[in-house]
Design a protein around this motif. Sequence first.
Motif, mmCIF file in Angstrom:
data_model
loop_
_atom_site.group_PDB
_atom_site.id
_atom_site.type_symbol
_atom_site.label_atom_id
_atom_site.label_comp_id
_atom_site.label_asym_id
_atom_site.label_seq_id
_atom_site.Cartn_x
_atom_site.Cartn_y
_atom_site.Cartn_z
ATOM 1 N N ARG A 16 0.816 -1.170 0.063
ATOM 2 C CA ARG A 16 -0.020 0.134 0.012
ATOM 3 C C ARG A 16 0.993 1.273 -0.144
ATOM 4 O O ARG A 16 0.366 2.141 -0.604
ATOM 5 C CB ARG A 16 -0.863 -0.070 1.075
ATOM 6 N N ARG A 17 1.875 1.244 0.730
ATOM 7 C CA ARG A 17 2.904 2.405 0.696
ATOM 8 C C ARG A 17 3.536 2.748 -0.421
ATOM 9 O O ARG A 17 3.625 3.681 -1.141
ATOM 10 C CB ARG A 17 3.848 1.955 1.742
ATOM 11 N N LYS A 18 3.880 1.563 -1.253
ATOM 12 C CA LYS A 18 4.576 1.551 -2.658
ATOM 13 C C LYS A 18 3.477 2.021 -3.497
ATOM 14 O O LYS A 18 3.889 2.680 -4.516
ATOM 15 C CB LYS A 18 5.209 0.328 -2.796
ATOM 16 N N LEU A 19 2.279 1.330 -3.665
ATOM 17 C CA LEU A 19 1.354 1.880 -4.700
ATOM 18 C C LEU A 19 0.341 2.886 -4.509
ATOM 19 O O LEU A 19 -0.498 3.195 -5.420
ATOM 20 C CB LEU A 19 0.574 0.541 -5.031
ATOM 21 N N TYR A 20 0.336 3.537 -3.199
ATOM 22 C CA TYR A 20 -0.538 4.389 -2.969
ATOM 23 C C TYR A 20 -0.597 5.807 -3.992
ATOM 24 O O TYR A 20 0.659 6.089 -4.201
ATOM 25 C CB TYR A 20 -0.515 5.021 -1.474
ATOM 26 N N SER A 21 -1.480 6.121 -4.359
ATOM 27 C CA SER A 21 -1.364 7.445 -4.942
ATOM 28 C C SER A 21 -2.749 8.042 -4.826
ATOM 29 O O SER A 21 -3.912 7.575 -4.834
ATOM 30 C CB SER A 21 -1.196 7.023 -6.798
ATOM 31 N N GLN A 22 -2.809 9.252 -4.958
ATOM 32 C CA GLN A 22 -3.930 10.309 -4.728
ATOM 33 C C GLN A 22 -4.549 10.360 -6.058
ATOM 34 O O GLN A 22 -5.787 10.831 -6.099
ATOM 35 C CB GLN A 22 -3.463 11.834 -4.688
ATOM 36 N N TYR A 50 -9.929 8.259 10.655
ATOM 37 C CA TYR A 50 -9.202 9.269 10.009
ATOM 38 C C TYR A 50 -7.934 8.461 9.256
ATOM 39 O O TYR A 50 -7.308 7.798 9.998
ATOM 40 C CB TYR A 50 -8.579 10.330 11.073
ATOM 41 N N PRO A 51 -7.810 8.670 8.102
ATOM 42 C CA PRO A 51 -6.815 8.014 7.416
ATOM 43 C C PRO A 51 -5.261 8.061 7.750
ATOM 44 O O PRO A 51 -5.046 9.403 7.839
ATOM 45 C CB PRO A 51 -6.936 8.285 5.867
ATOM 46 N N SER A 52 -4.492 7.241 7.917
ATOM 47 C CA SER A 52 -3.263 7.111 8.268
ATOM 48 C C SER A 52 -2.519 6.199 7.659
ATOM 49 O O SER A 52 -3.076 5.179 7.017
ATOM 50 C CB SER A 52 -2.869 7.313 9.681
ATOM 51 N N ASP A 53 -1.225 6.404 7.544
ATOM 52 C CA ASP A 53 -0.363 5.305 6.764
ATOM 53 C C ASP A 53 -0.938 4.788 5.469
ATOM 54 O O ASP A 53 -0.826 3.677 5.272
ATOM 55 C CB ASP A 53 -0.110 4.176 7.772
ATOM 56 N N PHE A 54 -1.182 5.879 4.731
ATOM 57 C CA PHE A 54 -1.504 5.593 3.049
ATOM 58 C C PHE A 54 -2.796 4.691 3.086
ATOM 59 O O PHE A 54 -3.159 4.136 2.059
ATOM 60 C CB PHE A 54 -0.790 4.983 2.656
#
Length: 195
Positions: A16-22, A50-54
């Motif tokens: 998720r950290r690698k592929l996350y995109s706004q 509340y979203p955190s860590d992508f």
Amino acid sequence: MQDNKSFLRLKFIKKRRKLYSQKIFFSFEKIFILIKKNYTQKKISIAGYYPSDFEVNILDFLSQARKKKFKIGLPIIKKNYKMVFKYWIPSEPLYVNNYGILEPKKQNISFKPDIILVPLAAFDKNLNRIGYGKGYYDRALKKLSVNKRILTIGIAFSFQEASIISTNQYDYNLDCILTERNLIYKKTNENFIFG
């Protein structure tokens, strides 16, 4: 089994950290459609996170829901691995808890939501989820659903889907999972209308 979950949790959080995109477009309109199909009363309460860590950002959805006159809340972590939901207005300030997650004021009123949006690290097509390893949501959802019909919606990116997630008696099975691609649900669910 726990080792397998720990491995999958780390694998999918890293993914998720690698592929996350706004730029990944996430439509929450399906949630409003589910509300129309399943709730006739006007005063529906929705608990988000509340979203955190992508994690998937649901803040626009919560603001839209508030504008539509739904009551909104967020989780608060308590002692002994307990979690409750407190009312929150999206413009109100939030406070950082011991885990670095933003929460509403502790003196805000607690409530039992009609709908709970559940963050997750990974999921499978059987609506099983891997959370973050402490069991807060599993315990809270089991307790809340004893005397109330609660629609639980996992929120995730489609790339967070695992082939299969092993479960035990402590795990809470979600009603559906919303990704940017589709709404995943069991056609045999007797409590809610999805189709």
